[in-house]
Motif scaffolding. Sequence first.
Motif, PDB file in Angstrom:
ATOM      1  N   PRO A 328      31.695  53.407  77.812  1.00 35.40           N
ATOM      2  CA  PRO A 328      33.031  53.772  77.642  1.00 35.40           C
ATOM      3  C   PRO A 328      32.740  54.641  76.072  1.00 35.40           C
ATOM      4  O   PRO A 328      32.321  53.092  75.329  1.00 35.40           O
ATOM      5  CB  PRO A 328      34.091  53.587  78.397  1.00 35.40           C
ATOM      6  N   PRO A 329      33.629  55.021  75.377  1.00 34.26           N
ATOM      7  CA  PRO A 329      33.496  55.315  74.042  1.00 34.26           C
ATOM      8  C   PRO A 329      34.469  54.110  73.311  1.00 34.26           C
ATOM      9  O   PRO A 329      34.240  53.718  72.513  1.00 34.26           O
ATOM     10  CB  PRO A 329      33.816  56.103  73.877  1.00 34.26           C
ATOM     11  N   ARG A 332      32.236  51.019  73.086  1.00 33.01           N
ATOM     12  CA  ARG A 332      31.024  51.117  72.783  1.00 33.01           C
ATOM     13  C   ARG A 332      31.628  50.792  71.286  1.00 33.01           C
ATOM     14  O   ARG A 332      31.045  50.265  69.674  1.00 33.01           O
ATOM     15  CB  ARG A 332      30.444  52.158  72.877  1.00 33.01           C
TER      16      ARG A 332
END
Length: 395
Positions: A328-329, A332
């Motif tokens: 997931p952002p 990350r």
Amino acid sequence: METTANATGFGPVVRREWQRLRRDAWDLGMLTWIPLGVCLLIWWMFAAGIARDLPIVVIDRDQSSLSRSLLRLVDGSPGVRVAAAVGSEAEATAWLRERHAYGLLVVPASFQHDIGAGRSATVSWFYNGQFSVHAGGLTRDVRTAVSTLSAGIEITARGKRGASAAQAAEQFEPIRLRLGTLYNENANYESFLVLALIPSMLQIFVALAAITAVGRELRAGSVPQWLESAGGRWGTAVAGKLVIPALAFAVQAVLFVVFFGFVRGWAIEGSGAMIVVGLWLLIAAYLGLGLLMIAVTLTLRNALSAAAFVTAPAFAFSGQGYPLSAMPPLARAWAEALPLTHYLQLQGKHWLAGAPWTYGVGDALVLLGFAVVAGGAGLLILKQRAGQPSAWGRT
């Protein structure tokens, strides 16, 4: 208090720190034999490289010569060991739940009869999905054994119908998939895990060393003496503090590359110099982060807690066990904010993949940026806050 020029500076700070380390066997051990011992333990755990003889249980409802042939093939696979033949699913479930086995192979009652009549037969394979490494290796070997027996039966049947051995093989498999493994041909866990886990352990010890070196001065209230030995210059005081751990871990980094690259035979296919430079920059980055943590918290206990929060789970976010691109952002972003992620990307490109040295320049610059920004910020904060008596004596 004024001090003579020859009694202050970088050298006196280094000598003062060395004398302190000699008096504290545990702090000296944290720079020398303890990290080496942990790294050797990690290597020893995975030295076999490939998981072998993982136990499974079988239920053979057919009890035929063909079913026994299949079980012999399965048991002969390098990664599988038939631990027991059980009589019911309940008994097999007990083996799986107690971790005495990691898979269950069930041969149906009409196995040989159906094959002899020209009908297909289904062999059921159940595995414990809680252990992905176990399941992956076992499933591969069980599938290979079943496919080998199936191919032999089909080719023999075609041969009885008049086809030559070559024709039978071609007819049985008209479309073939050629598999080619790149960069770790044997799927060896020593090269995959150990080469990544040792730098992951190293970054923990590096951050702890920086925090401890400065934090003990704050806790003991000896900052004035420390600063006095540096001639009142914070840059000199910090550099003298951190040069010993920097050199200690730099030597260990070289030993890591030499041992696995030459002694263990994991030849560096790309640029060995870039790997060593990357390791040194990783050390510099975590020395800078450790300095920043102690500068912000001004307490040894809180800084060590912060270091544990940042460094302990770093491997999980590094992209080695789970792809960075699938995170997931927020996960990350956290992964990209950790120096370890960038070093392991660099190492992965050069050690086994054989990339030229230019492929690691971007990662090396990121690591350098971590060292400069975190170290510079830590030095500035320390200069502003650590000279105050209110900052001394905290635990």
